[in-house]
Design a protein around this motif. Structure first.
Motif, mmCIF file in Angstrom:
data_model
loop_
_atom_site.group_PDB
_atom_site.id
_atom_site.type_symbol
_atom_site.label_atom_id
_atom_site.label_comp_id
_atom_site.label_asym_id
_atom_site.label_seq_id
_atom_site.Cartn_x
_atom_site.Cartn_y
_atom_site.Cartn_z
ATOM 1 N N THR A 1 -2.427 0.398 3.574
ATOM 2 C CA THR A 1 -2.739 1.525 2.698
ATOM 3 C C THR A 1 -1.643 2.579 2.762
ATOM 4 O O THR A 1 -1.259 3.166 1.750
ATOM 5 N N GLY A 2 -1.118 2.807 3.960
ATOM 6 C CA GLY A 2 -0.056 3.792 4.115
ATOM 7 C C GLY A 2 1.182 3.448 3.315
ATOM 8 O O GLY A 2 1.807 4.330 2.699
ATOM 9 N N LEU A 3 1.555 2.188 3.293
ATOM 10 C CA LEU A 3 2.715 1.772 2.505
ATOM 11 C C LEU A 3 2.457 1.961 1.018
ATOM 12 O O LEU A 3 3.361 2.341 0.255
ATOM 13 N N ALA A 4 1.212 1.692 0.585
ATOM 14 C CA ALA A 4 0.857 1.901 -0.821
ATOM 15 C C ALA A 4 0.923 3.382 -1.178
ATOM 16 O O ALA A 4 1.370 3.746 -2.277
ATOM 17 N N VAL A 5 0.474 4.247 -0.269
ATOM 18 C CA VAL A 5 0.560 5.691 -0.501
ATOM 19 C C VAL A 5 2.018 6.129 -0.565
ATOM 20 O O VAL A 5 2.415 6.936 -1.423
ATOM 21 N N ARG A 6 2.840 5.590 0.330
ATOM 22 C CA ARG A 6 4.260 5.936 0.342
ATOM 23 C C ARG A 6 4.937 5.626 -0.990
ATOM 24 O O ARG A 6 5.867 6.310 -1.419
ATOM 25 N N ASP A 7 4.469 4.605 -1.677
ATOM 26 C CA ASP A 7 5.077 4.231 -2.950
ATOM 27 C C ASP A 7 4.860 5.279 -4.039
ATOM 28 O O ASP A 7 5.618 5.318 -5.014
ATOM 29 N N VAL A 8 3.823 6.111 -3.877
ATOM 30 C CA VAL A 8 3.469 7.035 -4.963
ATOM 31 C C VAL A 8 3.466 8.510 -4.549
ATOM 32 O O VAL A 8 3.376 9.383 -5.415
ATOM 33 N N TYR B 1 3.120 14.099 15.830
ATOM 34 C CA TYR B 1 3.585 12.793 15.370
ATOM 35 C C TYR B 1 5.081 12.592 15.588
ATOM 36 O O TYR B 1 5.603 11.510 15.322
ATOM 37 N N ALA B 2 5.758 13.626 16.061
ATOM 38 C CA ALA B 2 7.219 13.525 16.223
ATOM 39 C C ALA B 2 7.598 12.446 17.224
ATOM 40 O O ALA B 2 8.614 11.772 17.060
ATOM 41 N N ASP B 3 6.811 12.290 18.289
ATOM 42 C CA ASP B 3 7.126 11.301 19.327
ATOM 43 C C ASP B 3 6.182 10.091 19.252
ATOM 44 O O ASP B 3 5.974 9.391 20.233
ATOM 45 N N ALA B 4 5.579 9.875 18.084
ATOM 46 C CA ALA B 4 4.633 8.775 17.913
ATOM 47 C C ALA B 4 4.962 8.016 16.633
ATOM 48 O O ALA B 4 4.198 8.050 15.669
ATOM 49 N N PRO B 5 6.100 7.308 16.600
ATOM 50 C CA PRO B 5 6.486 6.628 15.360
ATOM 51 C C PRO B 5 5.472 5.586 14.912
ATOM 52 O O PRO B 5 5.382 5.306 13.711
ATOM 53 N N ASP B 6 4.701 5.014 15.842
ATOM 54 C CA ASP B 6 3.712 4.029 15.440
ATOM 55 C C ASP B 6 2.537 4.669 14.721
ATOM 56 O O ASP B 6 1.726 3.962 14.113
ATOM 57 N N GLY B 7 2.443 5.994 14.775
ATOM 58 C CA GLY B 7 1.301 6.668 14.163
ATOM 59 C C GLY B 7 1.555 7.144 12.757
ATOM 60 O O GLY B 7 0.655 7.704 12.130
ATOM 61 N N VAL B 8 2.767 6.969 12.249
ATOM 62 C CA VAL B 8 3.087 7.442 10.901
ATOM 63 C C VAL B 8 3.711 6.316 10.087
ATOM 64 O O VAL B 8 4.232 5.341 10.632
ATOM 65 N N VAL B 9 3.644 6.469 8.781
ATOM 66 C CA VAL B 9 4.309 5.551 7.861
ATOM 67 C C VAL B 9 5.493 6.317 7.285
ATOM 68 O O VAL B 9 5.307 7.242 6.485
ATOM 69 N N PRO B 10 6.721 5.983 7.699
ATOM 70 C CA PRO B 10 7.866 6.790 7.293
ATOM 71 C C PRO B 10 8.249 6.556 5.841
ATOM 72 O O PRO B 10 7.948 5.515 5.250
ATOM 73 N N ALA B 11 8.937 7.533 5.287
ATOM 74 C CA ALA B 11 9.504 7.366 3.941
ATOM 75 C C ALA B 11 10.646 6.368 4.029
ATOM 76 O O ALA B 11 11.415 6.366 4.985
ATOM 77 N N SER B 12 10.740 5.493 3.036
ATOM 78 C CA SER B 12 11.804 4.486 3.048
ATOM 79 C C SER B 12 13.148 5.108 2.683
ATOM 80 O O SER B 12 13.220 6.158 2.071
#
Length: 368
Positions: free
Chosen positions: A142-149, A357-368
């Motif tokens: 879902t996070g990747l889908a949100v990132r797309d828009v 979330y700065a030190d928790a990369p597994d907890g966020v979906v980054p912008a491509s």
């Protein structure tokens, strides 16, 4: 106060307004997620204020005027929208408006929407995706889908829901063993509406019966929107149970060999995890979200190939059900471990903002 004391001081509790104005009557799985994730107990010591309504007019008034008015009056509070998307006026409050996204089908599958969703929910959701600044998502898919828009600088953070044993399945003695002399009993859970694609499930079960494997399909769920031709003349192998209480679903799960999903799209697929508390094997469609949620615990099939799916299910039922039951139990434990880590990060977000979330990369979906 010294600088050292200031750095170690406990952050002051925040007020969190939770939009539950859409909740009335029976609570769905998505609504149960909202109640669990954002309960006062889970967010303590922060103050949770639930905003409810008595009907549709009250809901609309609360979402479009009431909540923005509260945001103007309480300028340090956070506003969380875990069900319906926020109104444009709420989005105007920027980082204080947090949208929980269960899936993006309001944008991606307009053909599967009721007219009410098209007119009321979809426009607000599209506006939130374009201008919102803070999103929580129930899965990485879902996070990747949100990132797309969504806008590039928005926060998209994982908050996977923990899955409780809501049906009391944990103490089931075992999943029903398959005996070729008796029918293979398949369970399906979910509202009867286009996105769930029950015709595909019916085609698979029909193919099993045509191959000489007596099979029953037991569907639990209310009839939702849309036209469903199979309801006019249900096949003999289909039993429609409608809504059943937790005890009734437990009895069905205990007597069935596996759960089948043929859904065209899900943000998570909560029932697939819920039944795994009882070790019920799961058959699901091929697709990213199902692979993410179920890992290697499920059998993945192509719902648009009923004969192929039926052949795979038949072979799996004959040889792999005990192993699949153990895999189901292990998978729901794995998922709940991920959910617990997400919950801890979100509590950190309430305390410290995006620094959590700065030190928790597994907890966020980054912008491509």
């Amino acid at each position: 106060m010294s600088a050292a004391l200031a750095l170690t001081a406990t952050p002051a509790p925040r007020r969190v307004y939770l939009d539950l104005s859409n909740l009335r009557g029976h609570v769905t799985g998505i609504e149960r997620v909202a109640l669990d994730l954002f309960s006062a107990a889970n967010l303590a010591p922060h103050e949770v204020h639930s905003v409810r309504s008595g009907g549709v007019p009250g809901m609309m008034l609360a979402q479009h005027l009431g909540l923005p008015a509260r945001a103007l009056a309480d300028r340090s509070a956070l506003f969380v929208f875990p069900g319906f998307p926020p109104s444009p006026l709420s989005i105007a409050f920027g980082t204080r408006c947090v949208t929980y996204v269960h899936d993006t089908f309001l944008l991606t599958r307009p053909e599967d929407l009721s007219w009410k969703s098209r007119l009321y929910m979809a426009p607000s959701f599209a506006f939130a995706m374009r201008f919102g600044r803070r999103f929580l998502v129930n899965s990485r898919t879902t996070g990747l889908a949100v990132r797309d828009v969504c806008r590039r600088d928005a926060l998209v953070a994982l908050l996977r829901p923990g899955v409780r044993d809501v049906f009391g399945l944990a103490d089931l003695a075992r999943t029903a063993a398959y005996d070729p002399a008796r029918p293979l009993r398949i369970l399906a859970i979910g509202t009867i509406e286009p996105r769930k694609d029950y015709p595909a499930a019916l085609a698979i079960v029909a193919a099993l019966n045509a191959a000489g494997i007596r099979t029953e399909l037991h569907v639990v769920g209310r009839v939702g929107w849309g036209r469903h031709a199979f309801l006019d003349a249900p096949p003999a192998f289909l039993t429609l149970h409608g809504y059943v209480d937790d005890a009734g679903l437990r009895r069905l799960a205990e007597s069935c060999h596996l759960l089948l999903s043929t859904s065209k799209a899900e943000g998570l697929g909560l029932p697939l995890l819920e039944v795994q508390h009882g070790g019920l094997p799961v058959v699901a469609p091929e697709g990213a979200v199902f692979s993410e949620v179920l890992g290697d615990s499920a059998l993945f099939v192509a719902p648009d190939d009923p004969e192929g799916a039926a052949a795979r299910i038949a072979a799996w039922a004959r040889t792999r059900l005990p192993e699949a039951a153990r895999a189901s139990l292990a998978n729901v434990a794995r998922w709940n471990g991920l959910a617990a880590a997400d919950a801890a990060r979100f509590r950190g977000f309430l305390d410290r903002g995006t620094a959590a979330y700065a030190d928790a990369p597994d907890g966020v979906v980054p912008a491509s």
